[in-house]
Write a protein that holds these residues in place. Structure first.
Motif, PDB file in Angstrom:
ATOM      1  N   UNK A  71       1.134  51.187  10.738  1.00 18.33           N
ATOM      2  CA  UNK A  71      -0.059  52.041  10.733  1.00 18.33           C
ATOM      3  C   UNK A  71      -1.239  51.395  10.021  1.00 18.33           C
ATOM      4  N   UNK A  72      -1.667  50.237  10.504  1.00 19.37           N
ATOM      5  CA  UNK A  72      -2.770  49.518   9.865  1.00 19.37           C
ATOM      6  C   UNK A  72      -4.046  49.688  10.679  1.00 19.37           C
ATOM      7  N   UNK A  73      -5.176  49.592   9.990  1.00 18.79           N
ATOM      8  CA  UNK A  73      -6.478  49.707  10.649  1.00 18.79           C
ATOM      9  C   UNK A  73      -7.288  48.458  10.341  1.00 18.79           C
ATOM     10  N   UNK A  74      -7.816  47.810  11.372  1.00 19.50           N
ATOM     11  CA  UNK A  74      -8.596  46.596  11.166  1.00 19.50           C
ATOM     12  C   UNK A  74      -9.929  46.696  11.899  1.00 19.50           C
ATOM     13  N   UNK A  75     -10.845  45.826  11.513  1.00 17.95           N
ATOM     14  CA  UNK A  75     -12.203  45.836  12.055  1.00 17.95           C
ATOM     15  C   UNK A  75     -12.609  44.426  12.461  1.00 17.95           C
ATOM     16  N   UNK A  76     -13.498  44.343  13.459  1.00 16.76           N
ATOM     17  CA  UNK A  76     -14.026  43.044  13.866  1.00 16.76           C
ATOM     18  C   UNK A  76     -15.405  43.236  14.482  1.00 16.76           C
ATOM     19  N   UNK A  77     -16.281  42.261  14.273  1.00 12.86           N
ATOM     20  CA  UNK A  77     -17.617  42.276  14.865  1.00 12.86           C
ATOM     21  C   UNK A  77     -18.162  40.854  14.869  1.00 12.86           C
ATOM     22  N   UNK A  78     -19.362  40.694  15.380  1.00 12.83           N
ATOM     23  CA  UNK A  78     -19.984  39.374  15.370  1.00 12.83           C
ATOM     24  C   UNK A  78     -20.542  39.087  13.977  1.00 12.83           C
ATOM     25  N   UNK A  79     -20.311  37.911  13.424  1.00 10.95           N
ATOM     26  CA  UNK A  79     -20.792  37.573  12.080  1.00 10.95           C
ATOM     27  C   UNK A  79     -22.244  37.095  12.086  1.00 10.95           C
ATOM     28  N   UNK A  80     -23.145  37.998  12.441  1.00 15.77           N
ATOM     29  CA  UNK A  80     -24.563  37.664  12.472  1.00 15.77           C
ATOM     30  C   UNK A  80     -25.340  38.732  11.715  1.00 15.77           C
ATOM     31  N   UNK A  81     -26.598  38.435  11.411  1.00 15.56           N
ATOM     32  CA  UNK A  81     -27.429  39.387  10.675  1.00 15.56           C
ATOM     33  C   UNK A  81     -27.894  40.514  11.600  1.00 15.56           C
ATOM     34  N   UNK A  82     -28.313  41.632  10.992  1.00 13.32           N
ATOM     35  CA  UNK A  82     -28.812  42.754  11.780  1.00 13.32           C
ATOM     36  C   UNK A  82     -30.070  42.359  12.553  1.00 13.32           C
TER      37      UNK A  82
END
Length: 205
Positions: free
Chosen positions: A158-169
């Motif tokens: 039951x783990x929760x992970x996150x991912x996105x692009x490593x760029x500035x807003x």
């Protein structure tokens, strides 16, 4: 471990990013599964088969900080009498925002649903920049996360992970503006039309 039901909750299921994320997941899952697109509107058929599955994976995009209405209609017909006791339920959710934490409210809604039907809250993955990341050099990041997700899902972690692009807003805003302007051009919609709040009828000629 029993059969897996994958529910594609996207209103654009056959040509959605959710479908692409499912395809990546299946590269690493490699066990018995069935896919149901909620756009098929054959919910009663699936309800009758829910006891055949020991695990259910919901894959969908974030809509207005919540779930797509089509997915919610499907979920409304699911109750504890229809599923196996202790069915493990996982989630892969993607949003157009850079911050994957924007998915947290929808994840909470799913958690409440899982508890209400007597399921077990399983592995979760929240994807930021989900509309674009698969077409960028950062695709490997989400593929790697989904590979780890598939392994954890098999083990009922039951783990929760996150991912996105490593760029500035700032960079994300600039890139997303270019993306949507070009997307509009494909559909013969100008940036001026997209900027207005006035709903216009688009000519099909």
């Amino acid at each position: 471990m029993g059969k897996l039901l994958i529910v594609n909750g996207s209103p654009r299921a056959p040509r959605s990013n959710s479908k692409k994320y499912i395809e990546i997941f299946l590269r690493y899952f490699k066990e018995d599964y069935e896919i149901y697109n909620v756009t098929e509107n054959k919910h009663s058929v699936i309800y009758d088969k829910l006891k055949d599955y020991s695990r259910i994976l919901f894959v969908f995009p974030l809509y207005a900080d919540s779930l797509p209405a089509s997915l919610m209609r499907f979920m409304a017909g699911v109750d504890s009498s229809k599923i196996l006791p202790g069915t493990v339920m996982g989630v892969i959710i993607n949003c157009g925002f850079l911050e994957p934490e924007q998915n947290n409210a929808a994840l909470k809604i799913m958690e409440i649903f899982v508890n209400s039907v007597g399921g077990i809250w399983g592995t979760r993955l929240a994807i930021g920049s989900g509309e674009a990341i698969l077409t960028t050099p950062f695709k490997f990041l989400v593929v790697r996360k989904i590979r780890k997700f598939a392994k954890a899902f098999k083990q009922n972690k039951p783990v929760c992970s996150y991912v996105t692009m490593p760029i500035s807003k700032k960079m994300f805003l600039k890139a997303s503006t270019v993306y949507w302007v070009n997307y509009g051009k494909k559909n013969r919609i100008t940036k001026k039309q997209m900027d207005t709040m006035v709903i216009q009828e688009i000519s099909k000629s």
